[in-house]
Write an enzyme that holds these catalytic residues in place. Sequence first.
Site, PDB file in Angstrom:
ATOM      1  N   TYR A  93      87.995 -91.082 -19.009  1.00  0.00           N
ATOM      2  CA  TYR A  93      88.782 -92.116 -19.659  1.00  0.00           C
ATOM      3  C   TYR A  93      87.856 -93.214 -20.167  1.00  0.00           C
ATOM      4  CZ  TYR A  93      88.380 -94.704 -15.239  1.00  0.00           C
ATOM      5  OH  TYR A  93      87.907 -95.358 -14.126  1.00  0.00           O
ATOM      6  N   GLU A 153      93.223 -98.618 -20.393  1.00  0.00           N
ATOM      7  CA  GLU A 153      92.342 -97.458 -20.315  1.00  0.00           C
ATOM      8  C   GLU A 153      93.061 -96.236 -20.884  1.00  0.00           C
ATOM      9  OE1 GLU A 153      90.327 -99.148 -16.213  1.00  0.00           O
ATOM     10  OE2 GLU A 153      91.792 -97.519 -16.087  1.00  0.00           O
TER      11      GLU A 153
END
Length: 167
Positions: A96, A82
Site C-alpha cells: 500500500y 492509504e
Amino acid sequence: MENRSSMAKWEGKVTTTLTKASANEIWPLFIDFFNFHKWFPNLSTCYGVHGLNGEVGATRYCAGFALPNNDGSIEQVSWSKERLVAVDTNKMSMSYEMVDCNVGFKSYLSTIKIVPTGAKGCLVEWSFEVDPIEGLTYEFLVQKYQNGLDQAAKKMEDALVQIKQDL
C-alpha cells in the site's frame, strides 16, 4: 558511511514470529484493510473511503497514532489516507501507499508479507520505503514499526488463540 538521514530513500524491514497462529489464520486479519485499528496499537480509527475492502485500489483513512513534533516536543496525532496497490493472496502479500497525511511522509510504499513457518506458526514481514522525514531519524522510524508490528501481531495471535479455546 553515508548517514541514513541524508539517504535519498529510507528503506527498512521489520519482522515478528508467531508460534500459535498459522499464516492462513493471520493473513485475513491483515488483508482486512479497512479495520486495521482493531489490531494496531494507538490507531483509534481506520475505515474505508474508497473501493472494496482488501482489493487493489481500496483506500482507507487512519488516525490516532502519535509522532513527535519537529522540535521533539509534544506529540501530534497523525492521520493518513492509504491505498492498496498490490495484493497477492497466494503469496499472502499486500502493498500500500500513503496518498496523504499530516506528518511528513512523502513517497511512501509499504509491503506486508505473511510467511508460513510450519503448521502452527508464521513470520510477518513489514517493509517500507519513504523519503526521509524531517524531524525524525531512520532509527526512530524502524523502532516505531517494530514496536507496532510486535504489538499488532501479538494481539492478533492472542485473539485467534482465544477463539480456538472458546470452540
